[in-house]
Design a protein around this motif. Sequence first.
Motif, PDB file in Angstrom:
ATOM      1  N   LEU A   4       0.830  -1.203   0.000  1.00 47.06           N
ATOM      2  CA  LEU A   4       0.000   0.000   0.000  1.00 47.06           C
ATOM      3  C   LEU A   4       0.862   1.249   0.000  1.00 47.06           C
ATOM      4  O   LEU A   4       1.824   1.360   0.766  1.00 47.06           O
ATOM      5  N   VAL A   5       0.533   2.201  -0.836  1.00 45.15           N
ATOM      6  CA  VAL A   5       1.297   3.433  -0.970  1.00 45.15           C
ATOM      7  C   VAL A   5       0.830   4.441   0.074  1.00 45.15           C
ATOM      8  O   VAL A   5      -0.365   4.715   0.210  1.00 45.15           O
ATOM      9  N   SER A   6       1.795   4.991   0.813  1.00 47.22           N
ATOM     10  CA  SER A   6       1.452   5.994   1.816  1.00 47.22           C
ATOM     11  C   SER A   6       2.209   7.307   1.612  1.00 47.22           C
ATOM     12  O   SER A   6       1.858   8.323   2.210  1.00 47.22           O
ATOM     13  N   ASN A   7       3.228   7.320   0.741  1.00 48.03           N
ATOM     14  CA  ASN A   7       4.055   8.524   0.585  1.00 48.03           C
ATOM     15  C   ASN A   7       3.548   9.419  -0.547  1.00 48.03           C
ATOM     16  O   ASN A   7       4.315   9.921  -1.361  1.00 48.03           O
ATOM     17  N   TYR A   8       2.229   9.627  -0.595  1.00 43.46           N
ATOM     18  CA  TYR A   8       1.654  10.535  -1.566  1.00 43.46           C
ATOM     19  C   TYR A   8       1.468  11.900  -0.912  1.00 43.46           C
ATOM     20  O   TYR A   8       1.582  12.056   0.310  1.00 43.46           O
ATOM     21  N   SER A   9       1.166  12.911  -1.715  1.00 45.39           N
ATOM     22  CA  SER A   9       0.866  14.237  -1.173  1.00 45.39           C
ATOM     23  C   SER A   9      -0.326  14.809  -1.932  1.00 45.39           C
ATOM     24  O   SER A   9      -0.558  14.474  -3.086  1.00 45.39           O
ATOM     25  N   TRP A  10      -1.085  15.665  -1.243  1.00 43.50           N
ATOM     26  CA  TRP A  10      -2.234  16.266  -1.910  1.00 43.50           C
ATOM     27  C   TRP A  10      -2.483  17.674  -1.394  1.00 43.50           C
ATOM     28  O   TRP A  10      -2.130  18.009  -0.261  1.00 43.50           O
ATOM     29  N   GLN A  11      -3.034  18.509  -2.255  1.00 44.71           N
ATOM     30  CA  GLN A  11      -3.441  19.868  -1.926  1.00 44.71           C
ATOM     31  C   GLN A  11      -4.825  20.079  -2.526  1.00 44.71           C
ATOM     32  O   GLN A  11      -5.279  19.289  -3.351  1.00 44.71           O
ATOM     33  N   GLN A  12      -5.471  21.177  -2.150  1.00 46.51           N
ATOM     34  CA  GLN A  12      -6.814  21.419  -2.666  1.00 46.51           C
ATOM     35  C   GLN A  12      -7.134  22.898  -2.739  1.00 46.51           C
ATOM     36  O   GLN A  12      -6.519  23.730  -2.061  1.00 46.51           O
ATOM     37  N   THR A  13      -8.074  23.214  -3.612  1.00 47.26           N
ATOM     38  CA  THR A  13      -8.768  24.487  -3.606  1.00 47.26           C
ATOM     39  C   THR A  13     -10.234  24.151  -3.346  1.00 47.26           C
ATOM     40  O   THR A  13     -10.582  22.983  -3.143  1.00 47.26           O
ATOM     41  N   LYS A  14     -11.109  25.123  -3.384  1.00 46.67           N
ATOM     42  CA  LYS A  14     -12.529  24.834  -3.168  1.00 46.67           C
ATOM     43  C   LYS A  14     -13.122  23.999  -4.292  1.00 46.67           C
ATOM     44  O   LYS A  14     -14.121  23.307  -4.093  1.00 46.67           O
ATOM     45  N   THR A  15     -12.506  24.036  -5.466  1.00 44.51           N
ATOM     46  CA  THR A  15     -13.099  23.359  -6.620  1.00 44.51           C
ATOM     47  C   THR A  15     -12.316  22.145  -7.108  1.00 44.51           C
ATOM     48  O   THR A  15     -12.818  21.395  -7.939  1.00 44.51           O
ATOM     49  N   ALA A  16     -11.087  21.951  -6.615  1.00 46.56           N
ATOM     50  CA  ALA A  16     -10.272  20.859  -7.154  1.00 46.56           C
ATOM     51  C   ALA A  16      -9.343  20.285  -6.096  1.00 46.56           C
ATOM     52  O   ALA A  16      -8.994  20.941  -5.119  1.00 46.56           O
ATOM     53  N   VAL A  17      -8.949  19.029  -6.333  1.00 48.99           N
ATOM     54  CA  VAL A  17      -7.965  18.339  -5.502  1.00 48.99           C
ATOM     55  C   VAL A  17      -6.792  17.958  -6.395  1.00 48.99           C
ATOM     56  O   VAL A  17      -6.984  17.463  -7.510  1.00 48.99           O
ATOM     57  N   PHE A  18      -5.577  18.204  -5.911  1.00 52.50           N
ATOM     58  CA  PHE A  18      -4.367  17.866  -6.650  1.00 52.50           C
ATOM     59  C   PHE A  18      -3.624  16.789  -5.865  1.00 52.50           C
ATOM     60  O   PHE A  18      -3.211  17.008  -4.735  1.00 52.50           O
ATOM     61  N   LEU A  19      -3.476  15.635  -6.471  1.00 47.95           N
ATOM     62  CA  LEU A  19      -2.864  14.478  -5.812  1.00 47.95           C
ATOM     63  C   LEU A  19      -1.620  14.054  -6.576  1.00 47.95           C
ATOM     64  O   LEU A  19      -1.662  13.848  -7.786  1.00 47.95           O
ATOM     65  N   LYS A  65      -2.099  12.599 -15.230  1.00 53.14           N
ATOM     66  CA  LYS A  65      -0.948  12.615 -16.133  1.00 53.14           C
ATOM     67  C   LYS A  65       0.143  11.737 -15.543  1.00 53.14           C
ATOM     68  O   LYS A  65       0.542  11.914 -14.393  1.00 53.14           O
ATOM     69  N   ILE A  66       0.587  10.766 -16.315  1.00 57.43           N
ATOM     70  CA  ILE A  66       1.642   9.857 -15.879  1.00 57.43           C
ATOM     71  C   ILE A  66       2.930  10.245 -16.578  1.00 57.43           C
ATOM     72  O   ILE A  66       2.970  10.337 -17.804  1.00 57.43           O
ATOM     73  N   GLY A  67       3.971  10.486 -15.819  1.00 59.47           N
ATOM     74  CA  GLY A  67       5.256  10.854 -16.398  1.00 59.47           C
ATOM     75  C   GLY A  67       6.195  11.365 -15.340  1.00 59.47           C
ATOM     76  O   GLY A  67       5.777  11.707 -14.227  1.00 59.47           O
ATOM     77  N   ASN A  68       7.482  11.447 -15.666  1.00 57.04           N
ATOM     78  CA  ASN A  68       8.498  11.911 -14.726  1.00 57.04           C
ATOM     79  C   ASN A  68       8.422  11.164 -13.398  1.00 57.04           C
ATOM     80  O   ASN A  68       8.532  11.741 -12.323  1.00 57.04           O
ATOM     81  N   ASP A  69       8.181   9.846 -13.489  1.00 57.90           N
ATOM     82  CA  ASP A  69       8.141   8.984 -12.300  1.00 57.90           C
ATOM     83  C   ASP A  69       7.054   9.360 -11.313  1.00 57.90           C
ATOM     84  O   ASP A  69       7.205   9.194 -10.104  1.00 57.90           O
ATOM     85  N   THR A  70       5.951   9.860 -11.807  1.00 59.10           N
ATOM     86  CA  THR A  70       4.847  10.203 -10.900  1.00 59.10           C
ATOM     87  C   THR A  70       3.532  10.215 -11.676  1.00 59.10           C
ATOM     88  O   THR A  70       3.511  10.255 -12.902  1.00 59.10           O
ATOM     89  N   ILE A  71       2.441  10.148 -10.922  1.00 62.21           N
ATOM     90  CA  ILE A  71       1.110  10.409 -11.470  1.00 62.21           C
ATOM     91  C   ILE A  71       0.570  11.640 -10.756  1.00 62.21           C
ATOM     92  O   ILE A  71       0.571  11.685  -9.518  1.00 62.21           O
ATOM     93  N   VAL A  72       0.160  12.625 -11.504  1.00 60.55           N
ATOM     94  CA  VAL A  72      -0.436  13.820 -10.925  1.00 60.55           C
ATOM     95  C   VAL A  72      -1.900  13.869 -11.335  1.00 60.55           C
ATOM     96  O   VAL A  72      -2.222  13.914 -12.524  1.00 60.55           O
ATOM     97  N   PHE A  73      -2.790  13.835 -10.349  1.00 57.01           N
ATOM     98  CA  PHE A  73      -4.229  13.881 -10.591  1.00 57.01           C
ATOM     99  C   PHE A  73      -4.753  15.290 -10.352  1.00 57.01           C
ATOM    100  O   PHE A  73      -4.341  15.973  -9.411  1.00 57.01           O
ATOM    101  N   THR A  74      -5.666  15.712 -11.198  1.00 57.91           N
ATOM    102  CA  THR A  74      -6.473  16.898 -10.958  1.00 57.91           C
ATOM    103  C   THR A  74      -7.917  16.427 -10.898  1.00 57.91           C
ATOM    104  O   THR A  74      -8.492  16.044 -11.920  1.00 57.91           O
ATOM    105  N   LEU A  75      -8.479  16.418  -9.711  1.00 55.64           N
ATOM    106  CA  LEU A  75      -9.826  15.900  -9.478  1.00 55.64           C
ATOM    107  C   LEU A  75     -10.752  17.076  -9.186  1.00 55.64           C
ATOM    108  O   LEU A  75     -10.549  17.817  -8.221  1.00 55.64           O
TER     109      LEU A  75
END
Length: 301
Positions: A4-19, A65-75
């Motif tokens: 299980l992955v635990s070393n992720y990070s996330w931020q948010q605004t009122k309209t979106a989540v960035f993971l 977006k998958i690339g540069n050894d990471t996945i960046v989500f915009t939810l």
Amino acid sequence: MPLLVSNYSWQQTKTAVFLSLPLRGVCVRDADVFCTENYLKVNFPPFLFEAFLYAPIDDASSKAKIGNDTIVFTLYKKEAVMWETLSLSGGRNSENIFLGKLKEDCIPAPRSVGNIKINFTPRVFPTALRESKVAEEEEWLHKQAEARKAMNTDIPEFCDLKEDEKNPEWLKEKGNKLFATEDYLAAINAYNLAIRLNNKIPLLYLNRAACHLKLKNLHKAIEDSSKALELLTPHVADNANARMKAHVRRGTAFCQLELYVEGLQDYEAALKIDPANKIVQNDAEKIRNIIQGTELKSYDF
């Protein structure tokens, strides 16, 4: 059993989540992304990330977006509100509720859903919290008092210096003034001497990191920022601004080395300290766009 992955990070605004989810050592072609409005899974053997999202998202407009050894989500959130957490922490009952919702929507439940790790945040009562904070603040003050005493004036070349020139605080202020006049090499010399006198003062490393950034000594900027963060403990209100600056300076150096995932992690750490900082928010968004391939790399932080 998947890890299980635990070393992720996330931020948010009122309209979106960035993971941001790191993919170190894993072939990006092997990453399988599964998303509904309430559930997100990323399976990249032997690793697995799952989350029952705190609130519904618009999965049709959200992107990854998958690339540069990471996945960046915009939810994108269906309701413009701030989330308390990324995922629900209601224990097994929450899992059962959402499994039922998945079945109602005719979406097959993921085979590995039984491996979900539910994290509980223990309730800290106000009195205990205050006592803990007071203890940390007292530890920080004691640590700073001890650091000021840790003078090393026995080095032979210091014998000819005036008394004020043997004072690390005086040298720090001299370095700051030289930095303000853009004489970065001279400022580094002042900080170097101060550190030789006393290597326990975090602001000396933090300020020297700023000089190294200006001179594009990027690896040295990373080293000094890391040393500052090491000394800026425990984490209390009095050193919050310095910790935020250390993360930004190290993140900037990483980005200028085109290590954008590492840079984003530092910028997100800075935002946890100062969530309302618009400059850091904007720079973090630029880094996410670079990782997602939607922005050119030729800009300055």
